[in-house]
Design a protein around this motif. Sequence first.
Motif, PDB file in Angstrom:
ATOM      1  N   GLY A  38       3.498   5.676  -2.987  1.00 61.97           N
ATOM      2  CA  GLY A  38       4.746   6.408  -2.840  1.00 61.97           C
ATOM      3  C   GLY A  38       4.909   7.088  -1.492  1.00 61.97           C
ATOM      4  N   ILE A  39       4.358   6.492  -0.422  1.00 59.39           N
ATOM      5  CA  ILE A  39       4.422   7.095   0.910  1.00 59.39           C
ATOM      6  C   ILE A  39       4.839   6.044   1.938  1.00 59.39           C
ATOM      7  CG2 ILE A  39       2.732   8.922   0.469  1.00 59.39           C
ATOM      8  CD1 ILE A  39       0.606   7.162   1.783  1.00 59.39           C
ATOM      9  N   PRO A  40       5.471   6.464   3.035  1.00 63.74           N
ATOM     10  CA  PRO A  40       5.773   5.509   4.105  1.00 63.74           C
ATOM     11  C   PRO A  40       4.497   5.051   4.794  1.00 63.74           C
ATOM     12  CG  PRO A  40       6.424   7.726   4.745  1.00 63.74           C
ATOM     13  CD  PRO A  40       6.019   7.796   3.307  1.00 63.74           C
ATOM     14  N   VAL A  41       4.560   3.888   5.415  1.00 65.99           N
ATOM     15  CA  VAL A  41       3.373   3.293   6.019  1.00 65.99           C
ATOM     16  C   VAL A  41       2.777   4.177   7.109  1.00 65.99           C
ATOM     17  CG1 VAL A  41       2.654   1.402   7.553  1.00 65.99           C
ATOM     18  CG2 VAL A  41       3.758   0.888   5.386  1.00 65.99           C
ATOM     19  N   ASN A  80      21.027  10.338  18.717  1.00 62.65           N
ATOM     20  CA  ASN A  80      20.904  10.738  20.123  1.00 62.65           C
ATOM     21  C   ASN A  80      19.794   9.980  20.842  1.00 62.65           C
ATOM     22  OD1 ASN A  80      22.990  12.663  19.885  1.00 62.65           O
ATOM     23  ND2 ASN A  80      21.548  14.173  19.065  1.00 62.65           N
ATOM     24  N   GLY A  81      19.723   8.676  20.583  1.00 65.94           N
ATOM     25  CA  GLY A  81      18.750   7.827  21.254  1.00 65.94           C
ATOM     26  C   GLY A  81      17.342   7.920  20.721  1.00 65.94           C
ATOM     27  N   MET A  82      17.144   8.649  19.632  1.00 72.89           N
ATOM     28  CA  MET A  82      15.824   8.805  19.031  1.00 72.89           C
ATOM     29  C   MET A  82      15.816   8.151  17.648  1.00 72.89           C
ATOM     30  SD  MET A  82      14.220  10.508  21.397  1.00 72.89           S
ATOM     31  CE  MET A  82      12.731  11.124  20.596  1.00 72.89           C
ATOM     32  N   VAL A  83      14.810   7.294  17.406  1.00 74.72           N
ATOM     33  CA  VAL A  83      14.696   6.624  16.110  1.00 74.72           C
ATOM     34  C   VAL A  83      13.978   7.562  15.149  1.00 74.72           C
ATOM     35  CG1 VAL A  83      14.124   4.470  14.961  1.00 74.72           C
ATOM     36  CG2 VAL A  83      14.382   4.507  17.446  1.00 74.72           C
ATOM     37  N   GLN A  84      14.597   7.780  14.004  1.00 74.53           N
ATOM     38  CA  GLN A  84      14.077   8.749  13.041  1.00 74.53           C
ATOM     39  C   GLN A  84      13.030   8.119  12.130  1.00 74.53           C
ATOM     40  OE1 GLN A  84      15.442  12.054  13.399  1.00 74.53           O
ATOM     41  NE2 GLN A  84      16.080  10.868  15.199  1.00 74.53           N
ATOM     42  N   ALA A  85      12.105   8.935  11.644  1.00 73.06           N
ATOM     43  CA  ALA A  85      11.052   8.459  10.746  1.00 73.06           C
ATOM     44  C   ALA A  85      11.631   8.084   9.391  1.00 73.06           C
ATOM     45  CB  ALA A  85       9.984   9.531  10.575  1.00 73.06           C
ATOM     46  N   PRO A  86      11.345   6.876   8.900  1.00 68.60           N
ATOM     47  CA  PRO A  86      11.759   6.525   7.543  1.00 68.60           C
ATOM     48  C   PRO A  86      11.003   7.367   6.516  1.00 68.60           C
ATOM     49  CG  PRO A  86      11.141   4.573   8.811  1.00 68.60           C
ATOM     50  CD  PRO A  86      10.674   5.763   9.576  1.00 68.60           C
ATOM     51  N   VAL A  87      11.637   7.636   5.393  1.00 69.82           N
ATOM     52  CA  VAL A  87      10.991   8.435   4.345  1.00 69.82           C
ATOM     53  C   VAL A  87      10.682   7.615   3.101  1.00 69.82           C
ATOM     54  CG1 VAL A  87      12.003  10.580   5.157  1.00 69.82           C
ATOM     55  CG2 VAL A  87      13.244   9.209   3.466  1.00 69.82           C
ATOM     56  N   ALA A  88      11.246   6.409   2.992  1.00 71.63           N
ATOM     57  CA  ALA A  88      11.020   5.580   1.808  1.00 71.63           C
ATOM     58  C   ALA A  88       9.597   5.038   1.812  1.00 71.63           C
ATOM     59  CB  ALA A  88      12.020   4.426   1.775  1.00 71.63           C
ATOM     60  N   PRO A  89       9.036   4.750   0.636  1.00 73.26           N
ATOM     61  CA  PRO A  89       7.671   4.216   0.568  1.00 73.26           C
ATOM     62  C   PRO A  89       7.556   2.846   1.232  1.00 73.26           C
ATOM     63  CG  PRO A  89       8.375   5.031  -1.582  1.00 73.26           C
ATOM     64  CD  PRO A  89       9.590   5.008  -0.709  1.00 73.26           C
ATOM     65  N   ALA A 149       0.825  -1.206   0.000  1.00 71.56           N
ATOM     66  CA  ALA A 149       0.000   0.000   0.000  1.00 71.56           C
ATOM     67  C   ALA A 149       0.860   1.257   0.000  1.00 71.56           C
ATOM     68  CB  ALA A 149      -0.932  -0.006   1.217  1.00 71.56           C
ATOM     69  N   GLY A 150       1.893   1.258   0.827  1.00 69.62           N
ATOM     70  CA  GLY A 150       2.766   2.422   0.843  1.00 69.62           C
ATOM     71  C   GLY A 150       3.515   2.599  -0.458  1.00 69.62           C
ATOM     72  N   LYS A 151       4.022   1.509  -1.011  1.00 72.24           N
ATOM     73  CA  LYS A 151       4.754   1.590  -2.280  1.00 72.24           C
ATOM     74  C   LYS A 151       3.839   2.029  -3.422  1.00 72.24           C
ATOM     75  CE  LYS A 151       8.270  -1.845  -1.113  1.00 72.24           C
ATOM     76  NZ  LYS A 151       8.715  -3.253  -1.253  1.00 72.24           N
ATOM     77  N   GLU A 155       2.421   7.234   7.108  1.00 74.52           N
ATOM     78  CA  GLU A 155       1.535   8.184   6.433  1.00 74.52           C
ATOM     79  C   GLU A 155       0.283   7.488   5.923  1.00 74.52           C
ATOM     80  OE1 GLU A 155       1.705  11.458   2.792  1.00 74.52           O
ATOM     81  OE2 GLU A 155       3.561  10.732   3.701  1.00 74.52           O
ATOM     82  N   ALA A 156       0.451   6.265   5.415  1.00 70.50           N
ATOM     83  CA  ALA A 156      -0.706   5.497   4.950  1.00 70.50           C
ATOM     84  C   ALA A 156      -1.669   5.176   6.095  1.00 70.50           C
ATOM     85  CB  ALA A 156      -0.240   4.196   4.282  1.00 70.50           C
ATOM     86  N   LEU A 157      -1.140   5.044   7.304  1.00 66.83           N
ATOM     87  CA  LEU A 157      -1.978   4.768   8.466  1.00 66.83           C
ATOM     88  C   LEU A 157      -2.793   5.975   8.914  1.00 66.83           C
ATOM     89  CD1 LEU A 157       0.555   2.697  10.615  1.00 66.83           C
ATOM     90  CD2 LEU A 157      -1.593   1.840   9.674  1.00 66.83           C
ATOM     91  N   GLY A 158      -2.436   7.146   8.399  1.00 56.71           N
ATOM     92  CA  GLY A 158      -3.154   8.361   8.781  1.00 56.71           C
ATOM     93  C   GLY A 158      -2.230   9.500   9.146  1.00 56.71           C
ATOM     94  N   GLY A 159      -0.932   9.262   9.037  1.00 58.77           N
ATOM     95  CA  GLY A 159       0.022  10.320   9.308  1.00 58.77           C
ATOM     96  C   GLY A 159       0.758  10.115  10.614  1.00 58.77           C
TER      97      GLY A 159
END
Length: 405
Positions: free
Chosen positions: A102-105, A368-377, A97-99, A107-111
Amino acid sequence: MSKVQCVRTIRIAERPNLIWVEIETDERLIGLGESFRGVQAVEAVIHEQIAPWLIGRVSRRIEAVSRYLMTPYLGFHCTGAEMRAASAIDLALWDLAGKRHGIPVHEALGGAMRTEIRAYNTCAGYAYNTGGVGRRENCATDTVVGPYDDQVAFMRDAGGLAESLLSEGFTAMKIWPLDIYAEASGGQMISLSDLNAGLEPFRRIRAAVGDRIDIMCELHSLWSANAALRICQALEDLSIFWVEDPIAKMSDTRALADLRRRTRVPICGSETLGGAVSFRQLLEADAADVIMLDLAWCGGLTEGRKIAALAEAHARPLAPHDCTGPVTLMAGLQLALHAPTAIFQEVVRAPLATWYRDLVTDLPVIVNGMVQAPVAPGLGTSLLPEVRHRQDVLVCEFGESMPRG
């Protein structure tokens, strides 16, 4: 039409507890899912029960597919093979669905509710959970094979381990030094001497780094309610962030709620539960302070977001589990970024630094101990092409695979 043309499972002998699912559609898209433990049974469910039904169906109808797979005549409301197979299929459909769009999951879940989330390091080693049992591997007598043999470290030098984690930006850690004392009584009791020995790593962490790091205690569902109560009450003065899966049957919400009422340490549960109904029962019983779910075991993202909504409705924080595989980790991160009450994403730095990198194209980025949001679809990662060409790989297909260029 986005119809499913092929369902493929992939597993490798080197990691016998992991299985991946690829779903191909007539759009020439491939979605990736994953599950863990008992992979031969999961593989059989996928190829003998799910794939013949799924071929030709529209992959966009994730909710309808999930509903069908989550309501078998047998095997629901648990984390059995049917549930684990359904979870892997669901993750692959959300990846598709994300692919497709063209959006990460997340975002597909509602942002996304947030663009990064706090990580805690589960202090396992390089080979933890790769065999049949897993939770008792790499005990204090094992040989250290690398700088991140954290399970050996928390038994030998817990204070030094905490300092190492802080130096890398981690501000929370999970350990399980009491597990080794369960076998003697089948988890029915723990002696005062064993209890004091099991508490020592927590004391060493506090002595070394004070309150600069949060500590979670994992009990791995090894204990009776009575023994778990003794452990929890002994932990109360050590400022433990949570005690995870304290009793042998985390589906026993009455016993768990009774335990929670009799101790001051927060109770976390449970990666061992499957389906939203099990979590609804846990919450209705007021039996947990923190809700943990594993998307490769609970029914995938479709069921996971319903569990997250239940946690929000009951004002409980959410913490996706991963001590299993890289695809589940990416899926958990997507939900953690989206779910309003999520507070952590679990990671294990040993496989993140080593063998996860041999399997997938992308992994979470931690700053710095924080997991960053993926941007790939999609989920944000794919199996490396070389995985399917390994000497120890087993690939099974149902349906018609598209030609590969």
